[in-house]
Write a protein that holds these residues in place. Structure first.
Motif, PDB file in Angstrom:
ATOM      1  N   ASN A  89     -33.669 -14.333  22.275  1.00 37.95           N
ATOM      2  CA  ASN A  89     -32.248 -14.588  22.008  1.00 37.95           C
ATOM      3  C   ASN A  89     -31.997 -14.774  20.518  1.00 37.95           C
ATOM      4  O   ASN A  89     -30.968 -14.338  19.988  1.00 37.95           O
ATOM      5  CB  ASN A  89     -31.819 -15.836  22.788  1.00 37.95           C
ATOM      6  CG  ASN A  89     -30.396 -16.259  22.471  1.00 37.95           C
ATOM      7  OD1 ASN A  89     -29.432 -15.665  22.932  1.00 37.95           O
ATOM      8  ND2 ASN A  89     -30.257 -17.309  21.655  1.00 37.95           N
ATOM      9  N   PHE A  93     -29.369 -12.764  18.197  1.00 36.21           N
ATOM     10  CA  PHE A  93     -28.385 -13.522  17.421  1.00 36.21           C
ATOM     11  C   PHE A  93     -28.446 -13.124  15.946  1.00 36.21           C
ATOM     12  O   PHE A  93     -27.411 -12.901  15.301  1.00 36.21           O
ATOM     13  CB  PHE A  93     -28.671 -15.017  17.596  1.00 36.21           C
ATOM     14  CG  PHE A  93     -27.723 -15.914  16.868  1.00 36.21           C
ATOM     15  CD1 PHE A  93     -26.345 -15.750  16.974  1.00 36.21           C
ATOM     16  CD2 PHE A  93     -28.193 -16.939  16.060  1.00 36.21           C
ATOM     17  CE1 PHE A  93     -25.463 -16.581  16.303  1.00 36.21           C
ATOM     18  CE2 PHE A  93     -27.325 -17.774  15.386  1.00 36.21           C
ATOM     19  CZ  PHE A  93     -25.956 -17.603  15.508  1.00 36.21           C
ATOM     20  N   VAL A 125     -17.974 -10.440  18.722  1.00 38.07           N
ATOM     21  CA  VAL A 125     -17.841 -11.644  19.544  1.00 38.07           C
ATOM     22  C   VAL A 125     -18.064 -11.330  21.018  1.00 38.07           C
ATOM     23  O   VAL A 125     -18.741 -12.065  21.747  1.00 38.07           O
ATOM     24  CB  VAL A 125     -16.449 -12.277  19.324  1.00 38.07           C
ATOM     25  CG1 VAL A 125     -16.188 -13.390  20.343  1.00 38.07           C
ATOM     26  CG2 VAL A 125     -16.339 -12.821  17.912  1.00 38.07           C
ATOM     27  N   GLY A 128     -21.678 -10.702  21.655  1.00 34.92           N
ATOM     28  CA  GLY A 128     -22.385 -11.981  21.627  1.00 34.92           C
ATOM     29  C   GLY A 128     -22.193 -12.768  22.910  1.00 34.92           C
ATOM     30  O   GLY A 128     -23.127 -13.388  23.417  1.00 34.92           O
ATOM     31  N   ALA A 129     -20.984 -12.742  23.465  1.00 40.39           N
ATOM     32  CA  ALA A 129     -20.717 -13.471  24.712  1.00 40.39           C
ATOM     33  C   ALA A 129     -21.537 -12.900  25.866  1.00 40.39           C
ATOM     34  O   ALA A 129     -21.952 -13.632  26.770  1.00 40.39           O
ATOM     35  CB  ALA A 129     -19.230 -13.417  25.034  1.00 40.39           C
ATOM     36  N   LEU A 132     -25.864 -13.233  24.368  1.00 41.23           N
ATOM     37  CA  LEU A 132     -26.496 -14.429  23.829  1.00 41.23           C
ATOM     38  C   LEU A 132     -26.368 -15.628  24.763  1.00 41.23           C
ATOM     39  O   LEU A 132     -25.537 -15.650  25.679  1.00 41.23           O
ATOM     40  CB  LEU A 132     -25.870 -14.771  22.476  1.00 41.23           C
ATOM     41  CG  LEU A 132     -25.939 -13.680  21.398  1.00 41.23           C
ATOM     42  CD1 LEU A 132     -25.234 -14.157  20.136  1.00 41.23           C
ATOM     43  CD2 LEU A 132     -27.377 -13.300  21.103  1.00 41.23           C
ATOM     44  N   SER A 136     -25.571 -19.913  20.928  1.00 39.11           N
ATOM     45  CA  SER A 136     -25.530 -18.898  19.885  1.00 39.11           C
ATOM     46  C   SER A 136     -24.230 -18.094  19.930  1.00 39.11           C
ATOM     47  O   SER A 136     -23.724 -17.664  18.885  1.00 39.11           O
ATOM     48  CB  SER A 136     -26.742 -17.964  19.993  1.00 39.11           C
ATOM     49  OG  SER A 136     -26.988 -17.603  21.336  1.00 39.11           O
ATOM     50  N   SER A 137     -23.658 -17.894  21.117  1.00 41.56           N
ATOM     51  CA  SER A 137     -22.369 -17.187  21.184  1.00 41.56           C
ATOM     52  C   SER A 137     -21.253 -18.043  20.580  1.00 41.56           C
ATOM     53  O   SER A 137     -20.361 -17.522  19.891  1.00 41.56           O
ATOM     54  CB  SER A 137     -22.040 -16.814  22.633  1.00 41.56           C
ATOM     55  OG  SER A 137     -21.967 -17.966  23.452  1.00 41.56           O
TER      56      SER A 137
END
Length: 442
Positions: A89, A93, A125, A128-129, A132, A136-137
């Motif tokens: 992860n 990230f 974003v 990332g959602a 991660l 981290s998100s």
């Protein structure tokens, strides 16, 4: 030097703290690399279009420098993927952070918050959602908000030359439309592919949990078998002593029929002792304590001869068409697996059995055929699960369950089918790497 098989090498990797490869993480990391290539190509095209056709002066040199930095990052990312380790992860990230930094640098050089392409932050974003962990998100969201806020005050304004009939606001609206379409297309493509990778990972984890449950079942059976073997040692030794005493008793040795029966009983006791010894040896080797070096032909020929010696009345036809001899590790677990399949075939077809060994590419194929009634369709569909048997015995069906699990742990597969002319066939396919020799310290 101690030879090691594929299973031993896998255990050694885990014992030294080497994490197993995570296919989903690697695939998602590769998607981020592909997205970065698209971003670099899109930035080159945008700089060319804005500079050549819209009359807007851009700081080309630093913007090209940012693109070169993204290219170098992608090259390093490809080199990272050559390492056969799972992608964590933290690495995902970091990759998204670099992408946000690259986007921020380009926006800073091209108008800051007034640039319509600021909405590309939403792409990072969203990824990332999906990719991660929560912490981290959230950190990625806070970072993008901070970058956007900073771009409202710190940026290089665009040197815009207004053209007749085309104002800055018109260009801004067109840019927003292009950015919206680009965002939507990329989100659909990449989120769909990431979701597919996540579903594959979840399926793989479910399979691993099932395998863990089955292996726990096997361990418990192995402990019971080992305990039973130890317990049987004492009564077998007692029987051996009693039979030895009987052979020295004149009243019994004077009768030839009784002498023959005593000899037959002694032979069966010796056979039982041999079986108990092999059970204990197999339990030790399955834990990786011992392995023997041999060759493929010697292993296969010895396997067929040893099984036929325990079933002298069996009509076994052994064919070995393996094209070349090669050094291998003698796997007692594989030997027991083949014995198990042969025993099952012998029960339904004692007079007509076939054991055929062949090489198919880089794999060993062992095929056992019989002329019995074949598999029941319901059993054939659930083959490899415990207690799937039509023999009506308590605990039946464990033989093929063990066969499937041992072969699977060696990296192979098992296939069973009913033959058109009657009978059934069980085919074991194993990668030669599972039996190849690797010396310690190599």
């Amino acid at each position: 030097m101690q030879p090691r098989t594929r299973l031993a090498r896998m255990r050694a990797r885990l014992a030294h703290g080497v994490p197993p490869e995570d296919p989903a993480g690697r695939k998602n990391f590769l998607l981020l690399i592909q997205l970065r290539w698209l971003a670099a190509a899109g930035q080159v095209a945008s700089i060319a279009i804005v500079s050549l056709f819209l009359g807007i002066t851009l700081p080309v040199v630093p913007m090209v420098g940012v693109i070169l930095a993204l290219v170098l990052l992608n090259i390093a990312s490809h080199l990272r993927l050559r390492l056969r380790f799972g992608v964590s992860n933290l690495e995902l990230f970091a990759a998204l952070l670099f992408d946000v930094a690259g986007l921020t640098a380009q926006l800073y050089l091209s108008g800051g918050a007034t640039n319509p392409f600021t909405s590309l932050y939403l792409l990072q974003v969203t990824l990332g959602a999906v990719l991660l962990k929560p912490w981290s998100s959230v950190a990625l969201v806070l970072l993008t908000v901070m970058c956007f806020a900073e771009l409202t005050t710190a940026y290089r304004p665009l040197a815009f030359v207004e053209q007749e009939g085309l104002g800055l606001m018109s260009l801004h609206i067109v840019g927003m439309l292009v950015c919206f379409a680009l965002n939507a297309a990329l989100l659909v493509v990449f989120v769909t592919r990431i979701s597919h990778n996540i579903r594959e990972r979840d399926t793989r984890l479910a399979d691993l949990r099932q395998q863990a449950a089955e292996e726990d079942h096997i361990v418990r059976m192995g402990l019971l078998a080992s305990g039973a073997a130890h317990e049987l040692g004492t009564p077998l030794s007692t029987l051996s002593i009693i039979l030895g005493d009987w052979r020295r008793m004149p009243a019994l040795t004077a009768n030839p029929e009784l002498t023959d029966e005593i000899e037959a009983m002694e032979a069966e006791v010796r056979r039982c002792k041999s079986i108990v010894t092999h059970i204990l040896m197999s339990a030790g080797e399955a834990r990786g304590l011992e392995a023997g070096m041999t060759t493929m032909h010697r292993f296969l020929d010895g396997l067929a001869a040893d099984w036929h010696a325990t079933r002298p009345g069996a009509g076994l036809r052994y064919e070995n068409s393996f094209d070349r001899d090669m050094p291998i590790v003698s796997e007692s677990t594989l030997r027991q697996v083949v014995f198990n399949v042969l025993d099952n075939a012998y029960e339904v077809s004692p007079d007509r059995l076939l054991l055929h060994a062949a090489r198919v590419g880089d794999k060993l194929r062992l095929r056992i055929e019989d002329r019995g009634p074949g598999f029941d369709p319901a059993i054939l569909g659930a083959l490899g699960r415990p207690y799937q048997s039509t023999k009506g015995r308590l605990g039946g069906g464990l033989g093929l369950f063990l066969v499937f699990n041992v072969v699977r742990k060696l990296g192979g597969n098992v296939r069973a089918e009913n033959l058109p002319g009657g009978g059934a066939a069980v085919e074991l396919t194993l990668p030669l790497d599972a039996l190849s020799i690797e010396e310690e310290g190599r």
